[in-house]
Design an enzyme around this catalytic site. Structure first.
Site, PDB file in Angstrom:
ATOM      1  N   LYS A 221      37.473  64.672  52.807  1.00 51.49           N
ATOM      2  CA  LYS A 221      36.937  66.028  52.780  1.00 51.49           C
ATOM      3  C   LYS A 221      37.862  66.982  53.525  1.00 51.49           C
ATOM      4  CE  LYS A 221      32.464  66.053  52.870  1.00 51.49           C
ATOM      5  NZ  LYS A 221      31.261  65.635  53.580  1.00 51.49           N
TER       6      LYS A 221
ATOM      7  N   ARG B  56      30.195  68.169  59.274  1.00 51.56           N
ATOM      8  CA  ARG B  56      30.101  67.217  58.159  1.00 51.56           C
ATOM      9  C   ARG B  56      31.078  66.070  58.358  1.00 51.56           C
ATOM     10  NH1 ARG B  56      30.945  70.343  52.867  1.00 51.56           N
ATOM     11  NH2 ARG B  56      29.191  69.166  52.077  1.00 51.56           N
TER      12      ARG B  56
ATOM     13  N   GLY C  50      26.534  59.840  50.695  1.00 49.86           N
ATOM     14  CA  GLY C  50      25.252  59.644  51.355  1.00 49.86           C
ATOM     15  C   GLY C  50      25.291  58.728  52.564  1.00 49.86           C
TER      16      GLY C  50
ATOM     17  N   MET D 197      27.233  58.997  55.369  1.00 47.74           N
ATOM     18  CA  MET D 197      27.401  59.618  56.667  1.00 47.74           C
ATOM     19  C   MET D 197      26.534  60.886  56.706  1.00 47.74           C
ATOM     20  SD  MET D 197      29.535  57.369  57.695  1.00 47.74           S
ATOM     21  CE  MET D 197      30.224  58.017  59.161  1.00 47.74           C
TER      22      MET D 197
ATOM     23  N   ARG E 158      36.625  66.392  45.594  1.00 54.85           N
ATOM     24  CA  ARG E 158      37.109  65.013  45.748  1.00 54.85           C
ATOM     25  C   ARG E 158      37.197  64.387  44.367  1.00 54.85           C
ATOM     26  NH1 ARG E 158      31.533  62.584  48.333  1.00 54.85           N
ATOM     27  NH2 ARG E 158      30.235  63.120  46.587  1.00 54.85           N
TER      28      ARG E 158
ATOM     29  N   HIS F 232      21.170  60.696  44.922  1.00 52.61           N
ATOM     30  CA  HIS F 232      21.794  59.532  45.556  1.00 52.61           C
ATOM     31  C   HIS F 232      21.880  58.356  44.588  1.00 52.61           C
ATOM     32  CE1 HIS F 232      21.566  55.776  47.938  1.00 52.61           C
ATOM     33  NE2 HIS F 232      22.532  56.382  48.614  1.00 52.61           N
TER      34      HIS F 232
ATOM     35  N   ARG G 222      42.791  22.545  30.232  1.00 55.78           N
ATOM     36  CA  ARG G 222      42.245  21.452  31.055  1.00 55.78           C
ATOM     37  C   ARG G 222      41.712  20.394  30.104  1.00 55.78           C
ATOM     38  NH1 ARG G 222      40.328  26.126  34.362  1.00 55.78           N
ATOM     39  NH2 ARG G 222      40.850  25.756  36.541  1.00 55.78           N
TER      40      ARG G 222
ATOM     41  N   ARG H 189      47.531  20.209  30.550  1.00 52.65           N
ATOM     42  CA  ARG H 189      47.517  19.440  31.797  1.00 52.65           C
ATOM     43  C   ARG H 189      46.906  18.062  31.547  1.00 52.65           C
ATOM     44  NH1 ARG H 189      43.957  21.552  36.685  1.00 52.65           N
ATOM     45  NH2 ARG H 189      42.253  20.781  35.392  1.00 52.65           N
TER      46      ARG H 189
ATOM     47  N   GLU I 298      49.919  22.578  43.737  1.00 53.41           N
ATOM     48  CA  GLU I 298      48.584  22.870  44.275  1.00 53.41           C
ATOM     49  C   GLU I 298      48.319  22.107  45.568  1.00 53.41           C
ATOM     50  OE1 GLU I 298      45.696  21.926  41.202  1.00 53.41           O
ATOM     51  OE2 GLU I 298      46.898  20.267  40.486  1.00 53.41           O
TER      52      GLU I 298
ATOM     53  N   SER J  81      53.490  25.467  37.806  1.00 52.80           N
ATOM     54  CA  SER J  81      52.334  26.341  37.649  1.00 52.80           C
ATOM     55  C   SER J  81      51.516  26.224  38.929  1.00 52.80           C
ATOM     56  CB  SER J  81      51.514  25.913  36.437  1.00 52.80           C
ATOM     57  OG  SER J  81      50.378  26.731  36.349  1.00 52.80           O
TER      58      SER J  81
ATOM     59  N   GLY K  35      48.584  26.091  41.074  1.00 52.82           N
ATOM     60  CA  GLY K  35      47.128  25.899  40.981  1.00 52.82           C
ATOM     61  C   GLY K  35      46.533  26.405  42.286  1.00 52.82           C
ATOM     62  N   THR K  36      46.300  27.686  42.321  1.00 55.34           N
ATOM     63  CA  THR K  36      45.918  28.295  43.609  1.00 55.34           C
ATOM     64  C   THR K  36      44.469  28.015  44.004  1.00 55.34           C
ATOM     65  OG1 THR K  36      45.692  30.332  42.351  1.00 55.34           O
ATOM     66  CG2 THR K  36      47.654  30.119  43.736  1.00 55.34           C
ATOM     67  N   ASN K  37      43.699  27.411  43.097  1.00 54.39           N
ATOM     68  CA  ASN K  37      42.355  26.993  43.520  1.00 54.39           C
ATOM     69  C   ASN K  37      42.499  25.857  44.531  1.00 54.39           C
ATOM     70  OD1 ASN K  37      41.453  28.756  41.548  1.00 54.39           O
ATOM     71  ND2 ASN K  37      41.167  27.146  40.024  1.00 54.39           N
ATOM     72  N   ASP K  38      43.212  24.812  44.098  1.00 58.10           N
ATOM     73  CA  ASP K  38      43.411  23.692  45.019  1.00 58.10           C
ATOM     74  C   ASP K  38      44.340  24.066  46.161  1.00 58.10           C
ATOM     75  OD1 ASP K  38      41.912  21.311  44.376  1.00 58.10           O
ATOM     76  OD2 ASP K  38      42.882  21.408  42.415  1.00 58.10           O
TER      77      ASP K  38
ATOM     78  N   CYS L 154      47.932  29.480  37.503  1.00 62.07           N
ATOM     79  CA  CYS L 154      46.797  29.219  36.619  1.00 62.07           C
ATOM     80  C   CYS L 154      45.487  29.078  37.380  1.00 62.07           C
ATOM     81  CB  CYS L 154      47.062  28.008  35.737  1.00 62.07           C
ATOM     82  SG  CYS L 154      47.233  26.490  36.671  1.00 62.07           S
TER      83      CYS L 154
ATOM     84  N   TYR M 204      54.736  34.435  34.716  1.00 61.96           N
ATOM     85  CA  TYR M 204      53.480  34.775  34.048  1.00 61.96           C
ATOM     86  C   TYR M 204      52.289  34.492  34.939  1.00 61.96           C
ATOM     87  CZ  TYR M 204      52.768  29.783  33.297  1.00 61.96           C
ATOM     88  OH  TYR M 204      52.578  28.433  33.503  1.00 61.96           O
TER      89      TYR M 204
HETATM   90  C1  PEP Z   1      43.867  24.976  40.486  1.00 63.23           C
HETATM   91  O1  PEP Z   1      43.668  24.087  41.303  1.00 63.23           O
HETATM   92  O2  PEP Z   1      44.200  26.126  40.786  1.00 63.23           O
HETATM   93  C2  PEP Z   1      43.694  24.701  39.052  1.00 63.23           C
HETATM   94  C3  PEP Z   1      43.990  25.599  38.150  1.00 63.23           C
HETATM   95  O3  PEP Z   1      43.164  23.521  38.715  1.00 63.23           O
HETATM   96  P1  PEP Z   1      41.612  23.179  38.765  1.00 63.23           P
HETATM   97  O4  PEP Z   1      40.877  24.421  39.037  1.00 63.23           O
HETATM   98  O5  PEP Z   1      41.291  22.598  37.444  1.00 63.23           O
HETATM   99  O6  PEP Z   1      41.569  22.183  39.874  1.00 63.23           O
HETATM  100 MG    MG Z   2      43.623  22.032  40.646  1.00 62.44          MG
END
Ligand code: PEP
Ligand code: MG
Length: 918
Positions: free
Chosen positions: A31, A101, A110, A112, A353, A483, A605, A661, A790, A809, A811-814, A876, A896
Site C-alpha cells: 500500500k 492503515r 482483511g 490487518m 494494488r 471479505h 513404473r 524402470r 535416489e 533420473s 528420484g527425489t521422492n526417495d 522423476c 528434462y
Molecule cells: C522417487 O523415488 O522419486 C521415484 C520417482 O520413485 P518412486 O516414487 O516410485 O519410489
Molecule cells: Mg524411488
C-alpha cells in the site's frame, strides 16, 4: 552509536516531496509503495507518510518498543504533513484527521487493521464542524472513529468489539425510526457518540483518549501488533507467505466520503477478477466511508450506475476514475484493485494494488493483455504485455484451475434451484452444509475427502481456515468485494455471495428459503460462475481443456478457455529451454500426457502393471516359487503381458523417448496379508495355506523402504531383470518392425542404486539380454541403460556411477526420504507440527529442499557429467510437477523434468518462466 536508520517515509505533493516508489514494497508494504508511486505520477492521493516494515520487525523483536529514532522521525514527518496541509493533527480549531492503515509487502485482505478519522476529540470535532460547516459528517466521523479505535486498537486487550457498538447503533436507529444509518441526523449521531464513549469506558476502563498524539501512538502500535495476530498468522500459513519483515503503517490525510450526496466511496477492479472479463467492475456507496463497502453492511451500487446518479459530479468522478484506472493498469502492467473516495465531487485514490483473481481470470488477463483481443467477443483491447511478460503473470495453480471440473450441463438443468446470487468465485462446488468455519476445518481434518460448503451470513478473517477447508463458500450478505468474495477469489475457490433470500439461523443450524429448510449435513451444489445455488449433488464434467486435449472433442477446442490454455502452452514452449516428460504407466495415460505436451516418458513404473487382472497371480506365483525354474515359469506368464503393455506405450509415444524402470517395490506389497486372502491365494495357486502364510512372514521387513527393493530384487533374482529387459526390447523391436513403423527410443532404468558395482552387475545382464534380442530381430534398435539417483550415496559417487550409466533420473521422492531421514509414508504424523513451529518451511516431499536435497541433485549432475559430459539428466520424483522445483531443476542443468500427465502444462509454464527469469 546513534541509529540513523530511516523508518518514516513521506508521500504526496508530487515527486519532489515523495520519498518512496513501487520498488520499495518490501520496506513500505504494498500500500505504502503504491501510494508513493501514485503520488510520484501526480495521481490524486491524500498525502501522508509510511512507517516501514523494518520498524514493525524491530517493534516485534524488542517486545513492543519502537526502534531508536523512529519516534523522532514520526514527529518530524507529521509536522511536515501538518505544515503542508495547513492543519494540525486533532487541532481544536482546524484539525487534520488521518487514517492509520496497515499494509504488508504482500496484500493480505482483511487480515490487518485500519482506523479512520483519527484526531477527532471532544474539542476537535467542533473545529471540524467549523471548517467544513458539516455537522452531521463531523459526528458521523467521530462515532465511527470511537467504534474502530475501540474495536481495532483496544479490542485485542479488552474484548471490546465492533458488535458492542453495533448494538447501540441499532438501538438508536430504532429509537428514531431510521432504517439506514445515513438517515440519522447530526443531533442523533452526537447522542450516539456519547453512548459510544460509555461503551468504550465500560470495557476499556479508561475514558476515550482525548490526546491526538496518544491516539496515533496507540493506533500504530495496534497495526504493528496485528501482524502477529492469530488470523494474520493463519492467512500467511495457508497462503505460504514467508520471509516478510512485518507490516508497514500508512498514516494518510483523511478525505471524506460521508460529506453528503456528492461524496462517496468505493472499490473497483480494472478487470473482472472472477471471469477475467476486460470491463472494469466495482461498487460504491454514496455518503459513506470505506469500511461500509467492504463490511457488506449496506448493499453497494454497481459502478456502472455511477454516471447516472442525480448529481452531475458523479459523471465526472466516474470518467476520472476510468481514466486513472486505465493509466494504473498500463503503468503496473497488471489489472488493479483500487479504493477511492469522492469528497464533494473530487476523486481521491486511496489505494491501488495488483488485483486478486481466479486462475481463469489470470489466464484470460494474461492472454488478452498480450494479444489485445477479447477472447470471447473478438473486441480490440489495449496491448499491454508481450508474451514473456504475460507468462510471468501466471502461476501453475492458475493453469491447473482450467483443468477443474464444471457442472454437467444436463444435470445442472435438471437440478432444483434454491436461489441465485452474486457469482463471486467461479467453478463448481458440491458439499454438505456447515455453518461454522471450525466445523469445516474439523470435518476435513477428520476425513481429508470430506466435502463441505461453508454457509455464513458473512465471513470475517477469523473464518479463513474454514473457508480454505470448504469446497465452496455461500453467504447471505455482502457484495462482490466483501471479505468472502475477495478471499475466495484469491484462492480460486467457488463462492457465492449476497444470497439475501436465505434465512440463516446459526443456533438452529438451518437455512430457510421460503417454506423449505436445509440443515447442517444436507448437500448443496454451487455454480460459482453463475451464482446459482442448487439442492443436492450435481454431477460434474471435465473442463473444456481436458475435453479438448485428452478426448480431442471438437466443440471443446472452440471454447475460449481451451484456446487460452493452448496459447499459454505454445508461448511456454517458445520460451522454455528444458524438456518436459511425463510419469505414465499405461498407454492411455501416455496418450493423455502427450496431448498435454509431454515430450517423452520420464518414468514408467512397471510394478503398476503387475496388479491388473490375472497378472497379480503370476507375480505371486513368482514370489512363492521354490527355485529358479519355478520363478522363470511364473515370469514367462508375466512377460507376454508386459511386452504388450510396452508395445502400447511405445506406440503412444512414437518418436519420443520412454524410460522404463525395472521393478522397484518390496515383494511383500504383492502378497495378501489377511488370512482370508491368503487362503484364496493358496487355493488359486494349488499350495497349502501354511506355505503362503510362511512366505508372507518371511517377506516381513522392519524397514521395507530400506529393505529388499529396487535393484536389490534383481540382484537376488536376476531372472527378473532378464524378463523385464526382454519385454522392453522385444516390444521395441516388434513395433519398430511393424507395418506402421513406430520410432522407439527405450531407456532402461535401474532403480535404487547406491554403488557402481550394483549397477554394473545389472547393466551387464540387461545389456546381454537386450543385445541378443536385437541381434535376433535384425532391427537396428538404439537403447540406453541408466539409473535413478535416489540414494544420497549415488549422488556422492555420481562420477563413478556415470561410467556405466548413460543417463540419470533423480528420484527425489526417495532422495528426500533418505536425505532427511523422514519416511515418505509416515511424515504426516509429525509434519503439521514441523510446519506450525516453522521447523520446516514447507513439505519437502512437495517442494524440493534446495539447500539439502537440491545440493545432492546439483552435485550428482556435476559429478556425473565430469565423467560423461553428455550425460542426460532428468527428475522423476513428484517435484517434477512443482513449479518452484521445476525452476530449480532448470538452474541445476537438468535436461528434462517428468511429472504426472495433468501437471505437464504446469511444468511447461514453470520451465518457460525459469528461462525468462534467466
Ligand atoms: C522417487 O523415488 O522419486 C521415484 C520417482 O520413485 P518412486 O516414487 O516410485 O519410489
Ligand atoms: Mg524411488
Amino acid at each position: 552509536m546513534a541509529n540513523n536508520k530511516k523508518y518514516v517515509y513521506f508521500y504526496g505533493f508530487g515527486k519532489e516531496h515523495t520519498e518512496g516508489d513501487t520498488s520499495m514494497k518490501a520496506l513500505l508494504g504494498g500500500k505504502g509503495a503504491n501510494l508513493a508511486e501514485m503520488a510520484n505520477a501526480n495521481i490524486p492521493v491524500p498525502p501522508g507518510f509510511t512507517v516501514s516494515t523494518e520498524a514493525c520487525a524491530c517493534y516485534s523483536k524488542n517486545g513492543g518498543r519502537y526502534p531508536q529514532g523512529m519516534e523522532d522521525q514520526l514527529k518530524k514527518t507529521l509536522a511536515k504533513l501538518e505544515q503542508m496541509m495547513g492543519k494540525k493533527l486533532g487541532d481544536a480549531d482546524d484539525p487534520l484527521l488521518v487514517s492509520v492503515r496497515s499494509g504488508a509487502a504482500i496484500s493480505m485482505p482483511g487480515m490487518m487493521d485500519t482506523v479512520l478519522n483519527l484526531g477527532l476529540t471532544d474539542k476537535s470535532v467542533h473545529g471540524f464542524i467549523k471548517q467544513t460547516g458539516n455537522e452531521r459528517t463531523a459526528w458521523d466521523c467521530y462515532r465511527r472513529f470511537i467504534d474502530m479505535f475501540g474495536d481495532v486498537v483496544m479490542g485485542p486487550y479488552t474484548g471490546l468489539t465492533h458488535h458492542d457498538f453495533e448494538i447501540e447503533l441499532e438501538k438508536i436507529k430504532k429509537k428514531y425510526k431510521a432504517t439506514d444509518d445515513t438517515e440519522l441526523t447530526a443531533e442523533q449521531l452526537k447522542e450516539l457518540v456519547e453512548v459510544y464513549k460509555k461503551v468504550y469506558l465500560e470495557k476499556v476502563k479508561k475514558p476515550f483518549p482525548q490526546d491526538p498524539m496518544q491516539q496515533l501512538d496507540l493506533a500504530i502500535r495496534a497495526v504493528f501488533g496485528s501482524w502477529n495476530s492469530e488470523r494474520a498468522e493463519k492467512y500467511r500459513q495457508i497462503n505460504k507467505i514467508t520471509g516478510l519483515l512485518g507490516t508497514a503503517v500508512n498514516v494518510c490525510t483523511m478525505v471524506f466520503g460521508n460529506m453528503g450526496d456528492e461524496s462517496g466511496t468505493g472499490v473497483a477492479f480494472t478487470r473482472d477478477g472472477g471471469t477475467g472479463d476486460s470491463k472494469p467492475m466495482g461498487e460504491y456507496l454514496i455518503n459513506a466511508q470505506g469500511e461500509d463497502v467492504v463490511a457488506g453492511i449496506r448493499t453497494p451500487k454497481d459502478l456502472k450506475d455511477m454516471p447516472s446518479e442525480n448529481s452531475k459530479v458523479w459523471k465526472k468522478a466516474h470518467a476520472d476514475l476510468m481514466k486513472i484506472m486505465s493509466r494504473l493498469e498500463k503503468h503496473y502492467k497488471y489489472p488493479q484493485d483500487v479504493e477511492f473516495t469522492v469528497q464533494e465531487g473530487k476523486l481521491w485514490m486511496l489505494q491501488t494494488r495488483n488485483a486478486k483473481r481466479t486462475g481463469l481470470a489470470g489466464v484470460r488477463w494474461a492472454v488478452e493483455m498480450a494479444t489485445g483481443e477479447d477472447m470471447y467477443t473478438g473486441e480490440k483491447l489495449p496491448k499491454i504485455l508481450n508474451q514473456k511478460e504475460a507468462l510471468t503473470t501466471l502461476s501453475g495453480d492458475d493453469l491447473e484451475q482450467l483443468l477443474f471440473p464444471v457442472f454437467d450441463i444436463a444435470a445442472e438443468k435438471k437440478a432444483k434451484l434454491i436461489t441465485t446470487a452474486l457469482p463471486a468465485g467461479p467453478g463448481a462446488a458440491v458439499g454438505q452444509i456447515v455453518f461454522e468455519a471450525k466445523d469445516a476445518e474439523a470435518a476435513v481434518k477428520k476425513d481429508p475427502q470430506a466435502k463441505v460448503i461453508l454457509v455464513r451470513q458473512d465471513t470475517s478473517p477469523e473464518d479463513v481456515g474454514g473457508m480454505w477447508a470448504a469446497q465452496g463458500v455461500l453467504t447471505s450478505t455482502g457484495g462482490m468485494t466483501s471479505h468472502a468474495a475477495v478471499v475466495a477469489r484469491g484462492w480460486g475457490k467457488c463462492c457465492i455471495c449476497g444470497a439475501g433470500e436465505l434465512g440463516i439461523d446459526y443456533k438452529k443450524k438451518v437455512i430457510t428459503v421460503g417454506k423449505k429448510t436445509y440443515k447442517a449435513g444436507d448437500w448443496l451444489s454451487l455454480n460459482g460462475s453463475t451464482g446459482k445455488v442448487y439442492e443436492g449433488q450435481i454431477a460434474t464434467q471435465v473442463s473444456p481443456v481436458v475435453a479438448g486435449v485428452v478426448d480431442g472433442t471438437a466443440a471443446a477446442k472452440k471454447d475460449p478457455i481451451y484456446k487460452m490454455y493452448d496459447l499459454v502452452s505454445k508461448w511456454s514452449d517458445n520460451n522454455r529451454k528444458i524438456n518436459v516428460r511425463t510419469n505414465a504407466d499405461t498407454p492411455k495415460d501416455a496418450a493423455a500426457a502427450r496431448a498435454f505436451g509431454a515430450e517423452g516418458i520420464g518414468l514408467c513404473r512397471t510394478e503398476h502393471m503387475f496388479f491388473e487382472g490375472d497378472r497379480i497371480w503370476a507375480i505371486r506365483e513368482f514370489i512363492l516359487a521354490e527355485d529358479e525354474a519355478g520363478r522363470k515359469a511364473a515370469l514367462a506368464k508375466l512377460l507376454k503381458h508386459q511386452q504388450k503393455d510396452f508395445e502400447g506405450i511405445f506406440k503412444a509415444m512414437d518418436g519420443l523417448p520412454v524410460t522404463v524402470r525395472l521393478l522397484d517395490p518390496p515383494l511383500h506389497e504383492f502378497v495378501p496379508h489377511t488370512k482370508k486372502d491368503q487362503q484364496e491365494m493358496a487355493k488359486r495357486l494349488g499350495v497349502s495355506a501354511k506355505k503362503v502364510a510362511d512366505r508372507v512372514k518371511q517377506l516381513h521387513e522392519f524397514n521395507p523402504m530400506l529393505g529388499h527393493r529396487g535393484c536389490r530384487l534383481s540382484v537376488t533374482f536376476p531372472e527378473l531383470c532378464v524378463m523385464q529387459t526382454t519385454a522392453i526390447i522385444a516390444a521395441a523391436c516388434k513395433v519398430s518392425k511393424a507395418k506402421k513403423k513406430v520410432k522407439v527410443l527405450p531407456e532402461i532404468m535401474i532403480p535404487l542404486v547406491g554403488t557402481k558395482a550394483e549397477l554394473d552387475y545389472l547393466e551387464k545382464i540387461a545389456r546381454e539380454t537386450a543385445e541378443e534380442i536385437i541381434k535376433k530381430s535384425g532391427v537396428a534398435l538404439k537403447y540406453m541403460i541408466g539409473t535413478m539417483i535416489e540414494i544420497p550415496r549415488a549422488a556422492l559417487t555420481a562420477d563413478e556411477i556415470a561410467e556405466t550409466a548413460e543417463f540419470f533420473s533423480f528420484g527425489t521422492n526417495d532422495l528426500t526420504q533418505m536425505t532427511f531421514g523422514y519416511s515418505r509414508d509416515d511424515i504426516g504424523t509429525f509434519l503439521p507440527d514441523y510446519l506450525q513451529e516453522k521447523i520446516l518451511p514447507t513439505d519437502p516431499f512437495q517442494h524440493l529442499d534446495r539447500n539439502g536435497v537440491g545440493q545432492l541433485v546439483q552435485m550428482g549432475v556435476e559429478r556425473g557429467r565430469s565423467t560423461r559430459p553428455d550425460l542426460k539428466c532428468g527428475i522423476c520424483g513428484e517435484h517434477g510437477g512443482d513449479p518452484a522445483s521445476v525452476k530449480f531443476c532448470c538452474k541445476a542443468g537438468l535436461n528434462y523434468v517428468s511429472c504426472s500427465p495433468f501437471r505437464v502444462p504446469i511444468a511447461r509454464l514453470a520451465a518457460a518462466q525459469a528461462a525468462i527469469a534467466g
